[in-house]
Design a protein around this motif. Structure first.
Motif, PDB file in Angstrom:
ATOM      1  N   PRO A  13       0.792  -1.225   0.000  1.00 18.19           N
ATOM      2  CA  PRO A  13       0.000   0.000   0.000  1.00 18.19           C
ATOM      3  C   PRO A  13       0.828   1.281   0.000  1.00 18.19           C
ATOM      4  N   VAL A  14       2.145   1.190  -0.116  1.00 12.24           N
ATOM      5  CA  VAL A  14       2.956   2.406  -0.151  1.00 12.24           C
ATOM      6  C   VAL A  14       2.662   3.171  -1.427  1.00 12.24           C
ATOM      7  N   GLY A  15       2.632   2.488  -2.554  1.00 14.71           N
ATOM      8  CA  GLY A  15       2.377   3.144  -3.833  1.00 14.71           C
ATOM      9  C   GLY A  15       3.629   3.857  -4.306  1.00 14.71           C
ATOM     10  N   PHE A  31       4.552  10.820  -0.757  1.00 17.04           N
ATOM     11  CA  PHE A  31       3.788   9.635  -1.116  1.00 17.04           C
ATOM     12  C   PHE A  31       2.948   9.944  -2.342  1.00 17.04           C
ATOM     13  N   GLY A  32       3.057   9.088  -3.359  1.00 18.33           N
ATOM     14  CA  GLY A  32       2.301   9.243  -4.590  1.00 18.33           C
ATOM     15  C   GLY A  32       3.142   9.869  -5.694  1.00 18.33           C
ATOM     16  N   ARG A 158      -2.073   4.366   7.441  1.00 19.63           N
ATOM     17  CA  ARG A 158      -1.757   3.252   8.330  1.00 19.63           C
ATOM     18  C   ARG A 158      -1.348   1.970   7.594  1.00 19.63           C
ATOM     19  N   PRO A 159      -2.010   1.605   6.477  1.00 19.10           N
ATOM     20  CA  PRO A 159      -1.559   0.410   5.767  1.00 19.10           C
ATOM     21  C   PRO A 159      -0.104   0.513   5.296  1.00 19.10           C
ATOM     22  N   ALA A 160       0.323   1.693   4.868  1.00 18.09           N
ATOM     23  CA  ALA A 160       1.717   1.871   4.449  1.00 18.09           C
ATOM     24  C   ALA A 160       2.654   1.732   5.645  1.00 18.09           C
ATOM     25  N   LYS A 161       2.272   2.285   6.786  1.00 16.18           N
ATOM     26  CA  LYS A 161       3.093   2.153   7.990  1.00 16.18           C
ATOM     27  C   LYS A 161       3.220   0.683   8.374  1.00 16.18           C
ATOM     28  N   GLU A 162       2.109  -0.041   8.343  1.00 14.44           N
ATOM     29  CA  GLU A 162       2.133  -1.467   8.668  1.00 14.44           C
ATOM     30  C   GLU A 162       3.025  -2.228   7.686  1.00 14.44           C
ATOM     31  N   LEU A 177      -0.198  -9.262   2.206  1.00  8.66           N
ATOM     32  CA  LEU A 177       0.766  -8.173   2.149  1.00  8.66           C
ATOM     33  C   LEU A 177       1.942  -8.573   1.274  1.00  8.66           C
ATOM     34  N   ASP A 178       2.109  -7.876   0.161  1.00  5.18           N
ATOM     35  CA  ASP A 178       3.200  -8.149  -0.771  1.00  5.18           C
ATOM     36  C   ASP A 178       4.427  -7.373  -0.321  1.00  5.18           C
ATOM     37  N   LEU A 179       5.457  -8.074   0.154  1.00  2.46           N
ATOM     38  CA  LEU A 179       6.672  -7.408   0.616  1.00  2.46           C
ATOM     39  C   LEU A 179       7.744  -7.337  -0.469  1.00  2.46           C
TER      40      LEU A 179
END
Length: 180
Positions: A13-15, A31-32, A158-162, A177-179
Motif C-alpha cells: 500500500p505504499v504506492g 507519497f504518490g 496506516r496500511p503503508a506504515k504497517e 501483504l506483498d513485501l
C-alpha cells in the motif's frame, strides 16, 4: 541550481514515491506521483524543479533497494533545509538513532532528542506533529515512531506504515501483504 525529481514505484500500500534532490542531497519524499511536491520544495529552496531520473539516481537506487528488502540503511546525503529548529533536531535524532527493525514511541523520541525536555504528554504530541510534517518519510523513518498504546498515525496512511514495519520485521506481515 534546480532540484531534480522523479517518481519511483513502490509496492502497495505504499504506492509511488516522489523523490526530490537538491544540490545538497535528498530534500523531499512525497507519497504518490506528485510533481507538485517537487515544485513546492523547489519554491521553498528558491529554485525550479526539473523532472530528471538521472539527477536523482543515488536516492532512487537506495529507496528502491530498501523497498525490495536489499537495503537497511540510507547513506546518501540529505538536505535538511525544508525543516528547522526543534523539528529538524527531532528528525535528525530519529535518523541517527532509530535503525532498521527498531521502533521508538513519540515520548521516547521527544526525550532522546532533547527538544521537549520536561513537557510530558505535550512533548509526545509535538513529536507526532513533527512526524506528520516530515519532508523525508521512509528515508527519515517516521514509520518507526509509534504511540505508547499502538502504531499511531502516518502520513502515508496506516496500511503503508504497517507494510514498512512488516518489511523491517517489526510486524508480522498479513497474508495479503506483498513485501516485494
Amino acid at each position: 541550481m534546480a532540484v531534480h525529481w522523479c517518481t519511483v514505484p513502490a509496492p502497495r500500500p505504499v504506492g509511488a514515491l516522489t523523490l526530490v534532490v537538491s544540490d545538497a542531497g535528498l530534500c523531499c519524499v512525497a507519497f504518490g506521483d506528485h510533481p507538485e511536491a517537487a515544485t513546492a520544495a523547489a519554491t521553498r529552496l528558491g529554485t525550479e524543479a526539473v523532472e530528471d531520473p538521472e539527477g536523482t539516481e543515488p536516492a532512487r537506487t537506495q529507496v528502491l533497494e530498501y523497498l525490495t528488502g536489499g537495503r537497511r540503511t540510507f547513506d546518501l546525503p540529505l538536505d535538511w533545509r525544508l525543516t528547522a529548529g526543534s523539528p529538524r533536531t527531532v528528525l535528525q535524532t530519529l535518523f541517527a538513532h532509530v535503525g532498521y527493525g527498531a521502533t521508538i514511541t513519540y515520548a521516547e523520541l521527544a526525550e532522546l532528542s532533547g527538544a521537549y525536555v520536561g513537557h510530558g504528554y505535550t512533548a509526545a504530541r509535538g513529536v507526532g506533529s513533527i512526524m506528520g510534517s516530515n519532508p523525508l518519510p521512509v528515508v527519515v523513518p517516521c514509520h518507526r515512531v509509534t504511540a505508547a498504546d499502538g502504531l499511531g498515525g502516518f502520513g502515508g496512511g496506516r496500511p503503508a506504515k504497517e507494510w514498512l514495519l512488516a518489511l523491517e520485521g517489526v510486524l508480522t506481515p498479513a497474508f495479503d501483504l506483498d513485501l516485494g
